[in-house]
Design a protein around this motif. Structure first.
Motif, short mmCIF file in Angstrom:
data_model
loop_
_atom_site.label_atom_id
_atom_site.label_comp_id
_atom_site.label_asym_id
_atom_site.label_seq_id
_atom_site.Cartn_x
_atom_site.Cartn_y
_atom_site.Cartn_z
N PHE A 129 -12.34 2.64 -1.97
CA PHE A 129 -10.88 2.54 -1.90
C PHE A 129 -10.23 3.65 -1.10
O PHE A 129 -9.07 3.97 -1.28
CB PHE A 129 -10.25 2.40 -3.29
N ASN A 133 -9.08 3.56 1.90
CA ASN A 133 -7.91 3.11 2.65
C ASN A 133 -6.63 3.14 1.81
O ASN A 133 -5.56 3.45 2.32
CB ASN A 133 -8.13 1.71 3.24
N ILE A 134 -6.71 2.85 0.53
CA ILE A 134 -5.51 2.92 -0.29
C ILE A 134 -5.24 4.34 -0.77
O ILE A 134 -4.11 4.70 -1.03
CB ILE A 134 -5.53 1.93 -1.48
N ASP A 177 -2.78 6.12 1.58
CA ASP A 177 -1.39 5.69 1.62
C ASP A 177 -0.51 6.87 1.20
O ASP A 177 -0.79 7.54 0.22
CB ASP A 177 -1.21 4.52 0.64
N THR A 228 0.57 7.17 -2.43
CA THR A 228 -0.48 7.23 -3.45
C THR A 228 -0.94 8.67 -3.64
O THR A 228 -1.27 9.35 -2.67
CB THR A 228 -1.69 6.36 -3.03
N ASP A 234 -9.76 -3.68 -2.92
CA ASP A 234 -8.69 -2.87 -2.35
C ASP A 234 -7.50 -2.67 -3.29
O ASP A 234 -6.37 -2.49 -2.84
CB ASP A 234 -8.23 -3.43 -1.01
N SER A 285 -2.85 1.60 -7.28
CA SER A 285 -2.97 1.58 -5.83
C SER A 285 -3.34 0.18 -5.36
O SER A 285 -4.30 -0.41 -5.84
CB SER A 285 -4.07 2.55 -5.38
N ALA A 296 -3.79 -1.93 -1.65
CA ALA A 296 -3.80 -1.88 -0.19
C ALA A 296 -2.67 -2.74 0.36
O ALA A 296 -2.34 -3.78 -0.23
CB ALA A 296 -5.15 -2.38 0.34
N GLU A 352 -2.33 -4.94 2.62
CA GLU A 352 -2.61 -6.37 2.86
C GLU A 352 -2.77 -7.18 1.58
O GLU A 352 -2.82 -8.41 1.62
CB GLU A 352 -3.84 -6.54 3.76
N TYR A 353 -2.82 -6.52 0.42
CA TYR A 353 -2.96 -7.22 -0.86
C TYR A 353 -1.70 -7.11 -1.73
O TYR A 353 -1.70 -7.50 -2.89
CB TYR A 353 -4.16 -6.69 -1.65
N ARG A 354 -0.62 -6.55 -1.18
CA ARG A 354 0.61 -6.39 -1.94
C ARG A 354 1.39 -7.70 -2.01
O ARG A 354 1.23 -8.59 -1.21
CB ARG A 354 1.47 -5.29 -1.32
#
Length: 167
Positions: free
Chosen positions: A15, A17-18, A21, A24, A48, A70, A72, A74-76
């Motif tokens: 994780f 990439n998140i 952020d 985060t 993610d 957290s 990512a 693209e998954y929000r």
């Protein structure tokens, strides 16, 4: 459909990439391992996406704490944070028998504040300079069934400093 499962050690390497952020909070590897060993039922993972929590406090202050949620980018906006928060709340209630669940959020993070409000959280207090002394935090809480009188979510009328808060 995304499957939510229990967080495991190998997830620590998945994780990044998140964790990068800017909204985060990031932690060192031993921090995550401590959570994994002490409160495994309060850590969940989806691809993610992750939620990290713990149980803490004493007496009527015994509660679940959301350390990090957290997701990512693209998954929000597909309900994953809501599902993960529900798992943490359920563990706080049924496994740890807590009175409430709390979390800290940057006062400037309006998107997160609105999301937590939709999840049933309300502002309990402001913690001055909580984020490295630079930014205030809102301590948001959601009462669990054990807190029949909802005493844990009665807002404080004045802000506190981190040294005054039982963090």
């Amino acid at each position: 459909m995304t499957t939510i499962r229990r967080f495991v050690c190998d997830d620590l390497f998945k994780f990044n990439n998140i964790n990068l952020d800017y909204l985060t909070e990031t932690y060192y590897l031993p921090f995550y391992l401590q959570y994994l060993s002490k409160w495994p039922s309060l850590l969940s993972m989806a691809e993610d996406v992750n939620v990290l929590g713990k149980a803490e406090g004493e007496g009527e202050n015994w509660h679940g704490h959301v350390t990090a949620v957290s997701v990512a980018p693209e998954y929000r906006r597909i309900g994953l944070a809501d599902r993960l928060m529900h798992i943490l709340e359920e563990g706080s209630e049924k496994v740890y028998d807590g009175y409430f669940v709390d979390l800290f959020v940057r006062k400037s993070n309006a998107l997160a504040i609105n999301m937590y409000t939709k999840f049933g959280y309300s502002v309990y207090r402001t913690v001055i300079g909580y984020y490295s002394g630079d930014e205030d935090a809102l301590d948001m809480r959601k009462a669990l069934p054990r807190d029949v009188e909802k005493k844990s979510i009665i807002p404080l009328k004045h802000p506190v400093y981190p040294t005054e808060a039982d963090l």
